[in-house]
Write a protein that holds these residues in place. Structure first.
Motif, PDB file in Angstrom:
ATOM      1  N   GLY A   1      -6.087   3.013  -4.260  1.00 27.16           N
ATOM      2  CA  GLY A   1      -6.081   1.675  -3.667  1.00 27.16           C
ATOM      3  C   GLY A   1      -5.129   1.556  -2.491  1.00 27.16           C
ATOM      4  O   GLY A   1      -5.426   0.875  -1.509  1.00 27.16           O
TER       5      GLY A   1
ATOM      6  N   ASN B   1      -5.586  -6.412  -1.762  1.00 27.45           N
ATOM      7  CA  ASN B   1      -6.685  -6.104  -0.839  1.00 27.45           C
ATOM      8  C   ASN B   1      -6.462  -6.792   0.511  1.00 27.45           C
ATOM      9  O   ASN B   1      -6.286  -8.016   0.554  1.00 27.45           O
TER      10      ASN B   1
ATOM     11  N   SER C   1       0.815  -1.219   0.000  1.00 25.03           N
ATOM     12  CA  SER C   1       0.000   0.000   0.000  1.00 25.03           C
ATOM     13  C   SER C   1       0.848   1.268   0.000  1.00 25.03           C
ATOM     14  O   SER C   1       0.354   2.329  -0.388  1.00 25.03           O
TER      15      SER C   1
ATOM     16  N   PRO D   1     -12.393   2.336  -4.190  1.00 20.92           N
ATOM     17  CA  PRO D   1     -11.469   1.531  -3.363  1.00 20.92           C
ATOM     18  C   PRO D   1     -11.924   1.429  -1.908  1.00 20.92           C
ATOM     19  O   PRO D   1     -11.680   0.410  -1.254  1.00 20.92           O
TER      20      PRO D   1
ATOM     21  N   THR E   1      -7.673  -3.887  -4.880  1.00 18.69           N
ATOM     22  CA  THR E   1      -8.180  -2.955  -3.870  1.00 18.69           C
ATOM     23  C   THR E   1      -9.169  -1.976  -4.473  1.00 18.69           C
ATOM     24  O   THR E   1      -9.770  -1.182  -3.755  1.00 18.69           O
TER      25      THR E   1
ATOM     26  N   ALA F   1      -6.319   0.558   1.213  1.00 20.11           N
ATOM     27  CA  ALA F   1      -5.702  -0.615   1.851  1.00 20.11           C
ATOM     28  C   ALA F   1      -4.986  -0.213   3.140  1.00 20.11           C
ATOM     29  O   ALA F   1      -5.018  -0.963   4.130  1.00 20.11           O
TER      30      ALA F   1
ATOM     31  N   CYS G   1     -12.380  -2.164  -0.154  1.00 17.28           N
ATOM     32  CA  CYS G   1     -11.558  -2.493   1.023  1.00 17.28           C
ATOM     33  C   CYS G   1     -12.336  -2.390   2.342  1.00 17.28           C
ATOM     34  O   CYS G   1     -11.744  -2.502   3.419  1.00 17.28           O
TER      35      CYS G   1
END
Lengths: 478, 92
Positions: free
Chosen positions: A150, A137, A37, A176, A145, A154, A180
């Motif tokens: 993303g 994810n 991430s 996202p 994600t 995440a 998530c």
């Protein structure tokens, strides 16, 4: 832990800012290897900021976010800290100034833990187009994600930060967040300064907040919103006090349910979960109102023509001369630019540039760009008509839940069509918030969105909070 | 009709280059994308286009000189610098 509780513990000295910061940094170091991430983790800078926040707390001059650890999407300029847009072309770019949101966060005592991964130049809905590798994810690391924020989503879902800044051009905060299982707030266009946000599509881009709850996103929005002399599109109407409707009661609210958002292409599990949430609101004394947006069928095409036209223009600045990647050797000035761009941009970015120039070029402008612009005006009008009948609108955030990595990211048309639930909000410049409202058979989160009138963030935050307090959210098992 | 010649034209406008193999792949992808974009042609051409809100000049900041960023700092991000200026291949 909620930001309100973290603040309380910091202010009452039950928790030290440096201790809190270190615990997050250690968690990132231990667990982000399989999530990816973050592109950059700023351990030294974060610890220094935490110590400064502690000193402010100790001296009684703590700002609104003193000691609160946040992650920042890597398209927001951070002075002295690499800002890559997840692109090879900006792989080693170090901004010499801060985005306005960073100045505001710094003044409030927030602690930046690092810069989060994303789709290259915020173009994508999977966070798999990053030059630095895709994001996984936290609910199931074999799944995407969503995107483009993303990494931000995440980082919140995995508990790597208290909240995150993202950006939303066509759903890049909300989608996202839905994939998530966290909350994602996209403010009204003009509520938050875009100064220092690396431009994708300037008439659609907006910085937003991702967090564990509507209240957390509101607390951060309170700090970053407001007019800015460095961004002429910001508005004095961005009022602040975004937590004001939390706990204010939702009885009597009218919720529009636009039928086109529940049609073909939306999975049954998603429809059922969102309609279950609608029934929750009904039981709480709200009225559901059937509304319609006939132009939704044109929205994705109009959005991609407008956003790509703007992006093609914005990305013309990357030439290898002033900053960023530069090709090894070129005999001429023109060759230098072409080689740099061809080697520096990824496939999706190139497709968007080509599409944008197609929409703008002589002979095609009226058929594509102007028609997209007509649709934009029509969608704005349809939203205005809907808001004559209701206070907020409820829709799914995405047609499906998070899918397996590799399943559809290589099919551009499929990817574009998946933005159907989010793009109209950007086209009309409205605020919207996504929150989890269920889980599919595989346990992946389902998101619903509440859309509000321009500069009525407080209303959708209040409505969202009421739902969140009744909904049992599943945490990531890690 | 979107074809390889159109991709070459757009690549020139976009300052991008593609190999022959890439051209075929990109043209196929762009053909599908343009088919999706063609939906906008169904809209009534008599409808008004969207206009960005007019600039409120009275709300803009005063046009006064402000301190600039340091040249040293700015050129630090460039790959080729000569005499504190960006260096490029010979133009003329």
């Amino acid at each position: 832990m909620a930001i309100k509780e973290l603040k309380q513990q910091l202010l009452t000295k039950k928790l030290g800012a440096a201790e809190l910061c270190k615990s997050y940094l250690d968690k990132i170091e231990k667990a982000d290897g399989e999530i990816n991430s973050f592109i950059t983790v700023c351990r030294e800078e974060a610890m220094a900021a935490a110590e400064a926040a502690q000193a402010a707390i100790d001296s009684g001059s703590a700002g609104a976010l003193a000691g609160i650890p946040l992650s920042i999407k890597d398209n927001i300029c951070t002075m002295g800290v690499k800002t890559t847009c997840a692109s090879k072309i900006l792989e080693d770019f170090v901004p010499v100034y801060n985005a306005t949101v960073m100045e505001k966060l710094n003044a409030a005592g927030a602690v930046m833990l690092g810069k989060t991964n994303m789709d290259e130049f915020a173009m994508g809905g999977s966070s798999q187009t990053s030059y630095f590798g895709g994001v996984h994810n936290p609910f199931d690391t074999s799944c995407v994600t969503g995107g483009s924020s993303g990494g931000a989503a995440a980082s919140v879902a995995a508990g790597f930060c208290a909240a995150a800044l993202g950006s939303d051009t066509g759903g890049s905060v909300r989608q996202p967040a839905a994939f998530c299982g966290v909350t994602g707030l996209k403010p009204t266009y003009g509520a938050v300064s875009r100064y220092g946000l690396i431009a994708c599509a300037s008439s659609l881009d907006q910085i937003g907040v991702l967090g564990d709850s509507a209240e957390d996103t509101a607390i951060v929005l309170d700090v970053i919103a407001g007019a800015d002399e460095n961004d002429g599109t910001t508005s004095q109407k961005a009022s602040g006090n975004y937590t004001s409707m939390i706990g204010a009661g939702i009885r009597g609210k009218k919720i529009g349910i636009p039928k086109e958002f529940f049609g073909e292409g939306i999975s049954d599990e998603v429809k059922e979960a969102v309609m279950k949430a609608a029934r929750f609101y009904e039981e709480e004394g709200c009225t559901l109102v059937d509304v319609s947006m006939p132009s939704l069928k044109y929205a994705v095409s109009a959005y991609y023509l407008i956003s790509s036209a703007e992006a093609a223009s914005n990305l013309s600045r990357y030439d290898g001369i002033k900053y960023g990647y530069r090709t090894d050797y070129a005999e001429s000035y023109q060759e230098l630019i072409k080689k740099t761009r061809s080697e520096g941009f990824g496939d999706e970015v190139k497709r968007r540039i080509l599409l944008g120039n197609y929409a703008l070029c002589s002979g095609y402008y009226d058929a594509y760009y102007n028609n997209a612009s007509r649709i934009r005006k029509k969608i704005i009008g349809e939203y205005a008509e809907i808001f004559e009948k209701c206070d907020v609108i409820l829709t799914p955030t995405a047609p499906t839940t998070a899918y397996k990595i590799g399943q559809q990211e290589n099919d551009p048309v499929k990817m574009y069509l998946a933005d159907i639930c989010t793009v109209t909000v950007n086209i009309a410049g409205l605020p919207a918030i996504s929150t989890p409202c269920g889980y599919d058979a595989a346990g992946m989160p389902i998101g619903m969105s509440l859309v509000g009138k321009a500069f009525c963030e407080s209303e959708i935050i209040g409505m969202c909070d009421a739902y969140e307090k009744a909904f049992k959210r599943q945490e990531v098992k890690r | 009709m979107f074809d390889v010649e159109m991709t070459k034209h757009l690549a020139e406008l976009s300052k991008l280059t593609f190999t022959e193999e890439e051209l075929k792949k990109v043209t196929a992808e762009m053909t599908d994308i343009i088919a999706l974009m063609d939906r906008v042609k169904e809209i009534d051409p008599a409808l008004e286009t969207y206009a960005l809100p007019a600039v409120r000049y009275d709300e803009l900041r005063r046009d006064t000189a402000r301190e600039s960023l340091d040249t040293d700092k700015i050129v630090k991000n460039a790959k080729a610098v000569k005499d504190n200026a960006f260096a490029v291949p010979k133009v003329v």
